[in-house]
Design an enzyme around this catalytic site. Structure first.
Site, short mmCIF file in Angstrom:
data_model
loop_
_atom_site.label_atom_id
_atom_site.label_comp_id
_atom_site.label_asym_id
_atom_site.label_seq_id
_atom_site.Cartn_x
_atom_site.Cartn_y
_atom_site.Cartn_z
N ASN A 6 4.82 6.66 3.29
CA ASN A 6 6.08 5.91 3.32
C ASN A 6 7.21 6.85 2.90
OD1 ASN A 6 8.32 4.41 2.20
ND2 ASN A 6 7.09 2.57 2.37
N HIS A 9 11.89 6.73 0.24
CA HIS A 9 12.65 7.26 -0.90
C HIS A 9 13.21 8.67 -0.68
CE1 HIS A 9 12.22 3.56 -2.78
NE2 HIS A 9 10.91 3.62 -2.87
N HIS A 42 10.56 1.23 5.74
CA HIS A 42 11.05 -0.14 5.54
C HIS A 42 12.54 -0.16 5.84
CE1 HIS A 42 11.18 -3.78 2.50
NE2 HIS A 42 11.74 -4.07 3.66
N ARG A 44 15.47 -2.12 5.39
CA ARG A 44 15.86 -3.30 4.59
C ARG A 44 17.15 -3.88 5.12
NH1 ARG A 44 12.93 -3.40 -0.67
NH2 ARG A 44 14.18 -5.23 -1.09
N ARG A 48 19.55 -0.02 2.17
CA ARG A 48 19.75 0.81 0.98
C ARG A 48 19.12 2.19 1.10
NH1 ARG A 48 15.97 -2.36 -3.37
NH2 ARG A 48 17.30 -4.08 -2.75
N GLU A 69 7.95 -1.66 8.14
CA GLU A 69 7.96 -2.80 7.21
C GLU A 69 9.30 -3.50 7.36
OE1 GLU A 69 7.58 -1.16 3.34
OE2 GLU A 69 5.58 -0.42 3.69
N THR A 100 9.71 -4.17 -3.32
CA THR A 100 9.06 -5.41 -2.89
C THR A 100 8.19 -5.93 -4.03
OG1 THR A 100 8.98 -4.38 -0.72
CG2 THR A 100 7.79 -6.43 -0.97
N GLU A 150 -2.04 -6.37 4.62
CA GLU A 150 -1.93 -5.27 3.66
C GLU A 150 -1.92 -5.91 2.29
OE1 GLU A 150 1.02 -2.20 4.30
OE2 GLU A 150 1.06 -1.73 2.16
N HIS A 193 1.24 -0.13 -2.43
CA HIS A 193 2.32 -0.40 -3.38
C HIS A 193 1.95 0.08 -4.78
CE1 HIS A 193 5.95 -1.95 -5.09
NE2 HIS A 193 6.38 -2.17 -3.86
N GLY A 216 4.18 5.77 -0.96
CA GLY A 216 5.49 6.37 -0.79
C GLY A 216 6.05 7.01 -2.04
N1 PXP Z 1 3.34 -1.10 1.36
C1 PXP Z 1 4.38 -1.96 1.43
C2 PXP Z 1 4.24 -3.21 2.23
C3 PXP Z 1 5.60 -1.67 0.78
O1 PXP Z 1 6.63 -2.54 0.85
C4 PXP Z 1 5.72 -0.44 0.09
C5 PXP Z 1 7.03 -0.09 -0.54
O2 PXP Z 1 8.02 0.03 0.42
C6 PXP Z 1 4.61 0.43 0.05
C7 PXP Z 1 3.43 0.06 0.69
C8 PXP Z 1 4.66 1.73 -0.67
O3 PXP Z 1 4.82 1.54 -2.03
P1 PXP Z 1 5.12 2.77 -2.98
O4 PXP Z 1 6.43 3.34 -2.59
O5 PXP Z 1 5.12 2.15 -4.35
O6 PXP Z 1 3.98 3.74 -2.80
#
Ligand code: PXP
Length: 242
Positions: A6, A9, A42, A44, A48, A69, A100, A150, A193, A216
């Site tokens: 992901n 960031h 993602h 959004r 952002r 996403e 999220t 997921e 996540h 991510g």
């Molecule tokens: N999976 C989903 C559905 C998410 O919304 C996110 C965050 O955007 C992630 C995975 C990745 O999470 P993290 O950035 O904490 O690794």
């Protein structure tokens, strides 16, 4: 297990200055080159981090699967049907949240989700639902016609990070049961996540049930730290040259 990287960031850092660097498109290409199995991003509602143009470029340039996403809104459905990612992952979204915070409540959104995902299925776009590890949510996901779920690992990750290992084990058990049920219902099962280089180890024990992790923040965090020395040295070299 496959890894979806992901890259949100990377865009967060860029948006801090509304400038052109660092580019999430560049990061996606590097992740692909490094062997990632998928790029996850993602878009959004408040834009952002990832911008519409990032999504378009990533879809155009990346050859591994792209997982978008998004919140189940009309605006996002229109964008996704135009860009045609390989997969959409529906997530709940609140403007005031930092990230999220919970899974999608598929149980209470059953009718609207069933209708919402129809055009994606017609286009052959895989539909995954980001849910808390609850068996009722897994069942509801199957009922609305999703291809995959997921499982939200955020609660597990937070407990582990706070060294509350017994509670983390119980959460891991919930993840295992939900993943097992997903498999029995012939859903593809992914997870993600809050996973880090430390807390991911326990999740790997579920590799017979979970096909893919989406990670991510921790990867971007490590990239900043491990790349920092080189970046400083290169700037110093430029400055001291004269
Ligand atoms: N999976 C989903 C559905 C998410 O919304 C996110 C965050 O955007 C992630 C995975 C990745 O999470 P993290 O950035 O904490 O690794």
């Amino acid at each position: 297990m496959r890894l979806g990287v992901n890259i949100d960031h990377v865009a967060t850092v860029r948006q801090a200055r509304r400038t052109f660097e660092p580019s999430p498109v560049f990061a996606a290409l590097i992740a692909q080159q490094a062997g990632a199995d998928q790029i996850t991003l993602h878009l959004r509602e408040d834009r952002r981090h990832i911008q519409d143009r990032d999504l378009e470029l990533i879809k155009e340039l990346i050859t591994i699967p792209v997982n978008l996403e998004m919140a189940p809104t009309e605006e996002m459905r229109e964008i996704a049907l135009k860009v045609k990612p390989d997969r959409i992952t529906l997530v709940p979204e609140r403007r005031e949240e930092i990230t999220t915070e919970g899974g999608l409540d598929v149980l209470s959104l059953k009718d609207s989700l069933r209708e919402y995902i129809k055009p994606f299925k017609e286009e052959g776009i895989e539909v995954s639902l980001f849910i808390d590890p609850q068996e009722s949510q897994v069942k509801a996901s199957k009922e609305v016609g999703a291809d995959a779920v997921e499982l939200h690992t955020g609660t597990y990750a937070n407990l582990w990070n706070e060294h509350r290992f017994e509670e983390a084990q119980r959460e891991l058990e919930r993840l295992r049961k939900s993943a097992q049920l997903g498999k029995e219902l012939r859903l593809r099962v992914y997870a993600g996540h809050g996973l880090t280089y430390h807390n991911v180890k326990e999740i790997l024990k579920l590799s017979d049930l979970i096909e893919e992790l989406n990670i991510g923040h921790s990867i971007v965090a490590n990239a900043v730290i491990f790349g920092f020395e080189r970046a400083v040295r290169e700037m110093l070299a430029l400055i001291k040259e004269r």
